[in-house]
Every structure is written in structure tokens, then in C-alpha cells.
Design a protein around this motif. Structure first.
Motif, PDB file in Angstrom:
ATOM      1  N   PHE A 129      70.758 125.938 -16.441  1.00  0.00           N
ATOM      2  CA  PHE A 129      69.813 126.654 -17.310  1.00  0.00           C
ATOM      3  C   PHE A 129      69.946 128.165 -17.132  1.00  0.00           C
ATOM      4  O   PHE A 129      69.914 128.919 -18.111  1.00  0.00           O
ATOM      5  N   GLU A 130      70.104 128.621 -15.888  1.00  0.00           N
ATOM      6  CA  GLU A 130      70.286 130.057 -15.637  1.00  0.00           C
ATOM      7  C   GLU A 130      71.580 130.545 -16.274  1.00  0.00           C
ATOM      8  O   GLU A 130      71.623 131.607 -16.889  1.00  0.00           O
ATOM      9  N   ALA A 131      72.631 129.775 -16.121  1.00  0.00           N
ATOM     10  CA  ALA A 131      73.924 130.161 -16.682  1.00  0.00           C
ATOM     11  C   ALA A 131      73.829 130.284 -18.194  1.00  0.00           C
ATOM     12  O   ALA A 131      74.327 131.250 -18.779  1.00  0.00           O
ATOM     13  N   GLU A 132      73.189 129.327 -18.824  1.00  0.00           N
ATOM     14  CA  GLU A 132      73.050 129.361 -20.281  1.00  0.00           C
ATOM     15  C   GLU A 132      72.245 130.584 -20.710  1.00  0.00           C
ATOM     16  O   GLU A 132      72.598 131.261 -21.678  1.00  0.00           O
ATOM     17  N   ALA A 133      71.186 130.896 -19.976  1.00  0.00           N
ATOM     18  CA  ALA A 133      70.366 132.066 -20.288  1.00  0.00           C
ATOM     19  C   ALA A 133      71.160 133.364 -20.157  1.00  0.00           C
ATOM     20  O   ALA A 133      70.922 134.324 -20.887  1.00  0.00           O
ATOM     21  N   VAL A 155      86.193 139.374 -11.116  1.00  0.00           N
ATOM     22  CA  VAL A 155      84.746 139.473 -10.932  1.00  0.00           C
ATOM     23  C   VAL A 155      84.220 140.672 -11.711  1.00  0.00           C
ATOM     24  O   VAL A 155      84.770 141.772 -11.630  1.00  0.00           O
ATOM     25  N   THR A 156      83.145 140.436 -12.472  1.00  0.00           N
ATOM     26  CA  THR A 156      82.499 141.491 -13.256  1.00  0.00           C
ATOM     27  C   THR A 156      81.011 141.527 -12.918  1.00  0.00           C
ATOM     28  O   THR A 156      80.510 140.694 -12.144  1.00  0.00           O
ATOM     29  N   ALA A 157      80.304 142.444 -13.564  1.00  0.00           N
ATOM     30  CA  ALA A 157      78.855 142.539 -13.389  1.00  0.00           C
ATOM     31  C   ALA A 157      78.167 141.257 -13.850  1.00  0.00           C
ATOM     32  O   ALA A 157      77.093 140.897 -13.341  1.00  0.00           O
ATOM     33  N   LYS A 158      78.761 140.537 -14.790  1.00  0.00           N
ATOM     34  CA  LYS A 158      78.195 139.254 -15.235  1.00  0.00           C
ATOM     35  C   LYS A 158      78.148 138.267 -14.065  1.00  0.00           C
ATOM     36  O   LYS A 158      77.199 137.491 -13.939  1.00  0.00           O
ATOM     37  N   ASP A 159      79.147 138.306 -13.226  1.00  0.00           N
ATOM     38  CA  ASP A 159      79.211 137.384 -12.093  1.00  0.00           C
ATOM     39  C   ASP A 159      78.183 137.728 -11.024  1.00  0.00           C
ATOM     40  O   ASP A 159      77.522 136.833 -10.491  1.00  0.00           O
ATOM     41  N   ALA A 186      75.397 139.327 -11.480  1.00  0.00           N
ATOM     42  CA  ALA A 186      74.068 139.047 -12.048  1.00  0.00           C
ATOM     43  C   ALA A 186      73.763 137.554 -11.997  1.00  0.00           C
ATOM     44  O   ALA A 186      72.642 137.144 -11.654  1.00  0.00           O
ATOM     45  N   LEU A 187      74.751 136.722 -12.314  1.00  0.00           N
ATOM     46  CA  LEU A 187      74.524 135.281 -12.267  1.00  0.00           C
ATOM     47  C   LEU A 187      74.357 134.808 -10.823  1.00  0.00           C
ATOM     48  O   LEU A 187      73.530 133.934 -10.547  1.00  0.00           O
ATOM     49  N   GLU A 224      81.960 144.479  -2.914  1.00  0.00           N
ATOM     50  CA  GLU A 224      81.493 144.459  -1.526  1.00  0.00           C
ATOM     51  C   GLU A 224      80.028 144.858  -1.433  1.00  0.00           C
ATOM     52  O   GLU A 224      79.264 144.259  -0.674  1.00  0.00           O
ATOM     53  N   GLN A 225      79.622 145.846  -2.220  1.00  0.00           N
ATOM     54  CA  GLN A 225      78.227 146.272  -2.232  1.00  0.00           C
ATOM     55  C   GLN A 225      77.334 145.132  -2.728  1.00  0.00           C
ATOM     56  O   GLN A 225      76.282 144.862  -2.147  1.00  0.00           O
ATOM     57  N   ALA A 226      77.733 144.465  -3.791  1.00  0.00           N
ATOM     58  CA  ALA A 226      76.957 143.349  -4.330  1.00  0.00           C
ATOM     59  C   ALA A 226      76.860 142.219  -3.314  1.00  0.00           C
ATOM     60  O   ALA A 226      75.796 141.607  -3.153  1.00  0.00           O
TER      61      ALA A 226
END
Length: 99
Positions: free
Chosen positions: A48-52, A79-83, A85-86, A11-13
Motif C-alpha cells: 500500500f505504501e509503495a502504491e501511494a 538509488v534515487t530520492a524515490k528509494d 523516501a520509500l 550514505e547520509q540517508a
């Protein structure tokens, strides 16, 4: 293995990710563009962003709309921090204000 984020952190994200929501254990957003060409250009930039980031979204396109879904497979589809961030990176490549 990635760890699922607690609901409070999600929720914060979402507070800093305009237009994104949590649906079916995924961060989701639909982006609208003026043409198919712009939608495809956006999808390429997202790729490209996803690959990076070493993390790959679900992308679904119909004409000028692109639906994005983010969850982490090795966290059981949660959902994780990876999600988050992406999602932030995807926002940075979107050049058209959303309607």
C-alpha cells in the motif's frame, strides 16, 4: 527521468534508516517477524505504501523474513530520492522492533 543520488547523499540517508545498507546498487534490508502471518501483513502494508508513492520495491519472503530491495528503473537501476523516501515509509509501517 529520475536521477541517481550521489554516494554522499545515499550514505547520509542510510544514517537515518537503521538496518538498511547499499548492496548491488540497491537499498536493502531484511525484516524479521515472529510468524509467516506477520511477515505477510507487513508485505501488504509495504504494498500500500509503495502504491501511494508510485514506486515499487523488490520483496522476497521466506517464512518470517522479508527482504526488501529498492532501486529506480528509470535511473538505470540506481538509488534515487524515490528509494530513500520509500525506505522511510516502509520503516513507518514496521510495527515490530528488529532483532
Amino acid at each position: 527521468m529520475a536521477e541517481a543520488l550521489p554516494a554522499e547523499q545515499i550514505e547520509q540517508a542510510l544514517g537515518s534508516l537503521p538496518g538498511w545498507s547499499l548492496e548491488e546498487d540497491k537499498l536493502k534490508k531484511t525484516f524479521s517477524f515472529d510468524s509467516f502471518k506477520e511477515a505477510m501483513g507487513f508485505m501488504v502494508r509495504v504494498g500500500f505504501e509503495a502504491e501511494a508513492h508510485g514506486h515499487h520495491p523488490e520483496l522476497f519472503n521466506v517464512y518470517s523474513k522479508v527482504e526488501v530491495g529498492l532501486s529506480t528503473h528509470d535511473a538505470g537501476g540506481q538509488v534515487t530520492a524515490k528509494d530513500t523516501a520509500l525506505a522511510e515509509a516502509i520503516e513507518s509501517v514496521n510495527w515490530i522492533p528488529q532483532k
